[in-house]
Scaffold this active site. Structure first.
Site, short mmCIF file in Angstrom:
data_model
loop_
_atom_site.label_atom_id
_atom_site.label_comp_id
_atom_site.label_asym_id
_atom_site.label_seq_id
_atom_site.Cartn_x
_atom_site.Cartn_y
_atom_site.Cartn_z
N GLU A 1 44.21 50.74 37.01
CA GLU A 1 44.52 50.25 38.45
C GLU A 1 45.93 49.70 38.64
O GLU A 1 45.99 48.41 38.79
CB GLU A 1 43.41 49.11 38.46
CG GLU A 1 42.04 49.46 38.51
CD GLU A 1 40.94 48.61 38.62
OE1 GLU A 1 41.44 47.18 38.60
OE2 GLU A 1 39.86 48.96 38.82
N ASN B 1 43.95 55.27 34.86
CA ASN B 1 42.73 55.28 35.58
C ASN B 1 42.42 54.42 37.06
O ASN B 1 43.29 53.32 36.87
CB ASN B 1 41.63 54.69 34.70
CG ASN B 1 40.01 54.67 35.04
OD1 ASN B 1 39.43 55.86 35.71
ND2 ASN B 1 39.24 53.61 34.93
N HIS C 1 33.31 54.46 42.17
CA HIS C 1 32.46 53.63 42.71
C HIS C 1 32.42 53.75 44.11
O HIS C 1 33.08 53.55 44.98
CB HIS C 1 33.05 52.09 42.42
CG HIS C 1 33.30 51.87 41.12
ND1 HIS C 1 32.12 51.72 39.95
CD2 HIS C 1 34.36 51.80 40.18
CE1 HIS C 1 32.72 51.38 38.98
NE2 HIS C 1 33.99 51.44 39.11
N GLU D 1 33.70 56.21 36.30
CA GLU D 1 32.86 54.85 36.43
C GLU D 1 31.99 55.22 37.68
O GLU D 1 31.63 54.21 38.36
CB GLU D 1 33.72 53.56 36.58
CG GLU D 1 34.77 53.46 35.70
CD GLU D 1 35.79 52.21 35.89
OE1 GLU D 1 35.22 51.38 36.68
OE2 GLU D 1 36.66 52.03 35.00
N ASP E 1 29.17 55.15 40.06
CA ASP E 1 27.89 54.83 40.70
C ASP E 1 28.22 55.00 42.24
O ASP E 1 29.05 54.92 42.82
CB ASP E 1 27.80 53.32 40.46
CG ASP E 1 29.01 52.17 40.28
OD1 ASP E 1 29.63 52.42 41.31
OD2 ASP E 1 28.93 51.24 39.56
C1 XIL Z 1 33.54 45.54 35.51
C2 XIL Z 1 32.25 45.35 34.56
O1 XIL Z 1 31.29 46.33 34.96
C3 XIL Z 1 31.75 43.96 34.69
O2 XIL Z 1 30.69 43.74 33.81
C4 XIL Z 1 32.94 42.91 34.72
O3 XIL Z 1 32.28 41.58 35.07
C5 XIL Z 1 33.98 43.51 35.55
O4 XIL Z 1 34.26 44.74 35.37
N1 XIL Z 1 36.87 49.09 37.54
C6 XIL Z 1 36.87 48.96 36.21
C7 XIL Z 1 35.94 48.38 35.37
O5 XIL Z 1 37.91 49.57 35.45
O6 XIL Z 1 36.36 47.57 34.24
C8 XIL Z 1 35.03 47.32 35.75
O7 XIL Z 1 34.03 46.87 35.10
C9 XIL Z 1 34.56 47.67 37.09
C10 XIL Z 1 35.73 48.45 38.23
#
Ligand code: XIL
Length: 485
Positions: free
Chosen positions: A175, A216, A252, A280, A282
């Site tokens: 990020e 990422n 996401h 990641e 979802d």
């Molecule tokens: C999130 C986790 O899922 C949570 O449990 C935590 O509280 C916060 O982080 N982007 C990322 C991940 O790169 O590390 C994040 O994970 C979600 C967003």
């Protein structure tokens, strides 16, 4: 310790490959014990787990693993049985590993790496340098650049060095961009400008030369200002010879908002010669969910998998969490959720079926359904003898993987193998047989492809149980106890 873990991965991976050969090949043959010239022919079968199906596509399918949930039998059976890669959801973040300067907390990350080794899984390390979940002592320490440089280098060397050889991919950077494509303000950017990115890749490569090194981000899934900035950055890193190997697309997503340029975007990064991973995934919706929207979600999952498969550099897809119950979404986006492949009770959702189907697999028999082709349970059984080997391939706190091999003296047309697990334990997943459990007694019944066994033939099946304890049970074949092998 490192060597031991690596060996465990190799053994577990070998075990899985044996299983795959039975599941996945069009026609596989296996030597029959006692007669090298005869073989048992195994009929074609479609992969019935996500990981087997993904492997047949040359891809991995991953999950974000929360090591704190490994004591939950359903959770760990799915995490270990369905996924071929695990990403540490939190355990490898700087704030988890070194909350106070010099005080390391390795327990969670070690547990994850050990779980992966026991299940023949790849490990996706997440993440070395990130502005978030950063310990206060780093973020607010007011360090001069020279000292911060040492701190960051030491962090990367310590963490990537500890797990060197055990991590397949590392999110070295996470990020780094704002939505408009400028660099995000962070303690690192303030001290070093964008050079901190190249420096982190070089440090990670020095610490673990085997790991594929990634950058990422989120909202870089379609072609937009942010992904354009990512494209420019990795292009210039490559031109400068910086060891960057892949780009992670968090993905996401929101239900109904699949970026139309998703595939084209993955493709342009792949065309740079980089590995691309959906890191990641979802797909969230307003809760409570309903059947129509769960179907729509399944379609969107299917599209993501299809787009990854269409892009040669896309090596895999990681879903962010096992079930809706353990997902981060409801905590961060109030009123939204239902974003994962399994529901709150660890039942597969339509999205699970869509992902399996998109990967070319098909659901196996439901272990809780009786097989209609079961032999008559009142059958007196095979008079001739049998031998059986019951092998615990791996076990951990709340679960285990077992392989059973039974050799029969007489030819069989349909079979049932019975044995016991400790009271209350259940088979949670299995292959090459249909399983029914009742109060610790397990019946494994033939499936279509291994119904017929010639005299002297051997059948093998395996399962996962929600217990780590086994008492080397006697195996009975069609009612007759087998001699232990
Ligand atoms: C999130 C986790 O899922 C949570 O449990 C935590 O509280 C916060 O982080 N982007 C990322 C991940 O790169 O590390 C994040 O994970 C979600 C967003």
């Amino acid at each position: 310790m490192r060597l031991a873990r690596r060996a465990a991965v190799a053994i577990a991976a070998g075990t899985l490959l044996t299983g795959l050969a039975v599941h996945g090949t069009a026609t596989a043959t296996a030597p029959v014990a006692g007669d090298a010239t005869r073989t048992l022919t195994v009929a074609p079968a479609q992969a019935d787990t996500l990981r087997e199906a993904a492997a047949e596509q040359g891809r991995f399918i991953g999950t974000a693993l929360n090591d704190g949930l490994l004591g939950n039998a359903a959770y760990s059976a799915i995490a270990g049985g369905e996924f071929s890669s695990v990403t540490a959801e939190n355990a490898m973040k700087w704030g988890s590993l070194e909350p106070n300067r010099g005080q390391y907390n390795w327990a969670g990350a070690d547990r994850l790496v050990e779980f992966a080794a026991a299940h023949g899984q790849q490990v996706y390390g997440h993440t070395l340098v990130w502005h978030s979940q950063l310990p206060g002592w780093v973020e607010n320490g007011g360090f001069a650049p020279a000292e911060l440089r040492e701190i960051v280098d030491n962090h990367i060397a310590t963490v990537a060095g500890r797990y060197a050889g055990e991590i397949d991919r590392w999110d070295v950077l996470n990020e780094v961009f704002n939505e408009n494509g400028t660099f995000r303000d962070s303690v690192f950017h303030r001290a070093f400008g964008e050079e901190y990115i190249a420096d982190a890749f070089r440090a990670a490569h020095a610490a673990d030369p085997e790991a594929a090194l990634f950058i990422n981000d989120y909202n870089t899934d379609g072609i937009n200002a942010k992904s354009d900035a990512m494209y420019r950055l990795v292009s210039s890193l490559l031109a400068d010879g910086v060891p960057v190997h892949g780009v992670g697309f968090q993905s996401h997503m929101i239900l109904g908002q699949m970026p139309s340029t998703y595939r084209a975007n993955l493709q342009r990064f792949s065309d740079l010669g980089l590995e691309v991973v959906v890191t990641e995934l979802d797909i969230r919706m307003n809760t409570p969910s309903d059947a129509a929207r769960l179907d729509q979600q399944a379609d969107q999952y299917r599209q993501v998998i299809g787009d990854c498969l269409a892009v040669s550099g896309c090596s895999g897809v990681t879903v962010w969490g096992v079930s809706d119950r353990d997902s981060w979404i409801p905590g961060v986006f109030p009123g939204e959720g239902a974003a994962n492949l399994y529901d709150d009770d660890y039942r597969p959702k339509p999205a699970y079926g869509a992902v399996l189907d998109a990967l070319g697999g098909a659901p196996g028999p439901d272990p809780t359904d009786p097989d209609p082709t079961d032999p008559d349970p009142t059958d007196p059984g095979t008079p001739a003898g049998c031998t059986a080997a019951y092998r615990v391939v791996s076990s951990w706190g709340g679960g285990s993987v077992v392989e059973v091999s039974v050799t029969t003296a007489a030819a069989l047309d349909g079979w049932q193998a019975r044995f016991t697990l400790p009271a209350g334990a259940r088979v949670t997943n299995g292959w090459n047989a249909v399983f029914a459990t009742s109060g610790g007694a397990v019946t494994a019944s033939h499936v279509a492809h291994n119904r017929a066994v010639p005299a002297g033939g051997t059948v093998g099946f395996g399962f996962q149980a929600d217990t780590g304890a086994h008492a080397a049970p006697v195996v009975a074949l069609n009612g007759a106890e087998c001699e232990r092998r």
